[in-house]
Design a protein around this motif. Structure first.
Motif, PDB file in Angstrom:
ATOM      1  N   GLY A   1      30.517  42.007 -34.819  1.00  0.00           N
ATOM      2  CA  GLY A   1      29.329  41.516 -34.148  1.00  0.00           C
ATOM      3  C   GLY A   1      28.516  42.631 -33.518  1.00  0.00           C
TER       4      GLY A   1
ATOM      5  N   SER B   1      25.512  46.977 -36.681  1.00  0.00           N
ATOM      6  CA  SER B   1      24.192  46.642 -37.209  1.00  0.00           C
ATOM      7  C   SER B   1      24.357  45.940 -38.557  1.00  0.00           C
ATOM      8  N   ARG B   2      23.280  45.346 -39.016  1.00  0.00           N
ATOM      9  CA  ARG B   2      23.297  44.679 -40.318  1.00  0.00           C
ATOM     10  C   ARG B   2      23.697  45.667 -41.419  1.00  0.00           C
TER      11      ARG B   2
ATOM     12  N   ASN C   1      27.372  46.311 -41.279  1.00  0.00           N
ATOM     13  CA  ASN C   1      28.095  45.158 -41.807  1.00  0.00           C
ATOM     14  C   ASN C   1      28.042  45.144 -43.335  1.00  0.00           C
TER      15      ASN C   1
ATOM     16  N   THR D   1      30.432  37.897 -40.804  1.00  0.00           N
ATOM     17  CA  THR D   1      29.336  38.049 -39.847  1.00  0.00           C
ATOM     18  C   THR D   1      27.991  37.865 -40.532  1.00  0.00           C
ATOM     19  N   LEU D   2      27.819  38.464 -41.692  1.00  0.00           N
ATOM     20  CA  LEU D   2      26.565  38.333 -42.437  1.00  0.00           C
ATOM     21  C   LEU D   2      26.339  36.892 -42.887  1.00  0.00           C
TER      22      LEU D   2
ATOM     23  N   GLU E   1      27.487  34.164 -41.581  1.00  0.00           N
ATOM     24  CA  GLU E   1      27.262  33.269 -40.437  1.00  0.00           C
ATOM     25  C   GLU E   1      26.029  33.634 -39.610  1.00  0.00           C
ATOM     26  N   SER E   2      25.361  34.721 -39.952  1.00  0.00           N
ATOM     27  CA  SER E   2      24.235  35.185 -39.139  1.00  0.00           C
ATOM     28  C   SER E   2      23.028  34.260 -39.179  1.00  0.00           C
TER      29      SER E   2
ATOM     30  N   ALA F   1      20.577  34.779 -40.964  1.00  0.00           N
ATOM     31  CA  ALA F   1      19.414  35.634 -41.173  1.00  0.00           C
ATOM     32  C   ALA F   1      19.285  36.145 -42.609  1.00  0.00           C
ATOM     33  N   GLU F   2      20.193  35.747 -43.486  1.00  0.00           N
ATOM     34  CA  GLU F   2      20.208  36.301 -44.842  1.00  0.00           C
ATOM     35  C   GLU F   2      19.596  35.341 -45.858  1.00  0.00           C
TER      36      GLU F   2
END
Length: 191
Positions: free
Chosen positions: A19, A22-23, A26, A44-45, A47-48, A50-51
């Motif tokens: 967490g 940074s992206r 990750n 993490t990616l 569940e973000s 944002a993808e």
């Protein structure tokens, strides 16, 4: 202000290493194959929120490969299948799912028929890819189609030799599997 800063630090600490990364960090771990950091980073990616769908499919596929490397085949298959729901033509997910269904050490989870289906879909995208041919050969052998397995593996070996850039260990692995198929035996991983 002090409360907001303290709360922010606490959230970062509770989120753990993935967490706090940074992206880009990750993604680097998600693609690295590192068993623990890779799974955490891919998760993490995923569940973000944002993808894009494309990126989510790749993250699921990468996490599936890492789960498979750890011998966690249920999770691997679930991730490959999710990747293919998101992006049906994702060749790495097609090929990886076919490989696991054909070769995993969990006897009751192997499925030669499905392995052939996914391997042929991957192979259709690039019929001259030695890795896809190797997977197709393993799938054919698991399905009891040994003549097809031998033909696919021989072609994979010929293409691997043509490139001249593959390590000797890869060529040895391909040849060892060819001998199994010629003896009418499928290849199964021990872990």
């Amino acid at each position: 202000m002090k409360f907001v800063l303290t709360a922010t630090v606490l959230v970062v600490l509770l989120a753990g290493p993935a967490g706090a990364q940074s992206r880009d960090e990750n993604w680097a771990f998600c693609e690295s194959g590192d068993p623990d950091r890779g799974i955490s980073a891919c998760t993490t990616l995923i569940e973000s929120g944002a993808e894009t769908v494309e990126i989510l499919a790749i993250a699921h596929s990468n996490r599936g490969i890492t789960y498979s490397d750890k011998g966690q085949f249920e999770q691997a298959i679930a991730d490959y299948e999710r990747a293919l729901q998101l992006r049906p033509g994702l060749t790495v997910a097609l090929n990886s799912l076919a490989w696991d269904l054909a070769t995993m050490p969990v006897v009751d989870r192997r499925d030669g028929r499905r392995a052939v289906e996914f391997a042929e879909r991957a192979l259709a995208t690039n019929p001259d890819e030695p890795g896809f041919l190797d997977t197709a050969a393993a799938a054919y052998a698991e399905a009891g189609r040994f003549a097809d397995a031998v033909a696919a593996q021989e072609r994979a070996i010929a293409l691997l030799r043509q490139t001249g850039s593959s390590p000797d260990a890869a060529l040895d692995d391909f040849n060892n599997r060819l001998r199994l198929y010629q003896a009418k035996r499928p290849f199964h991983r021990t872990r």
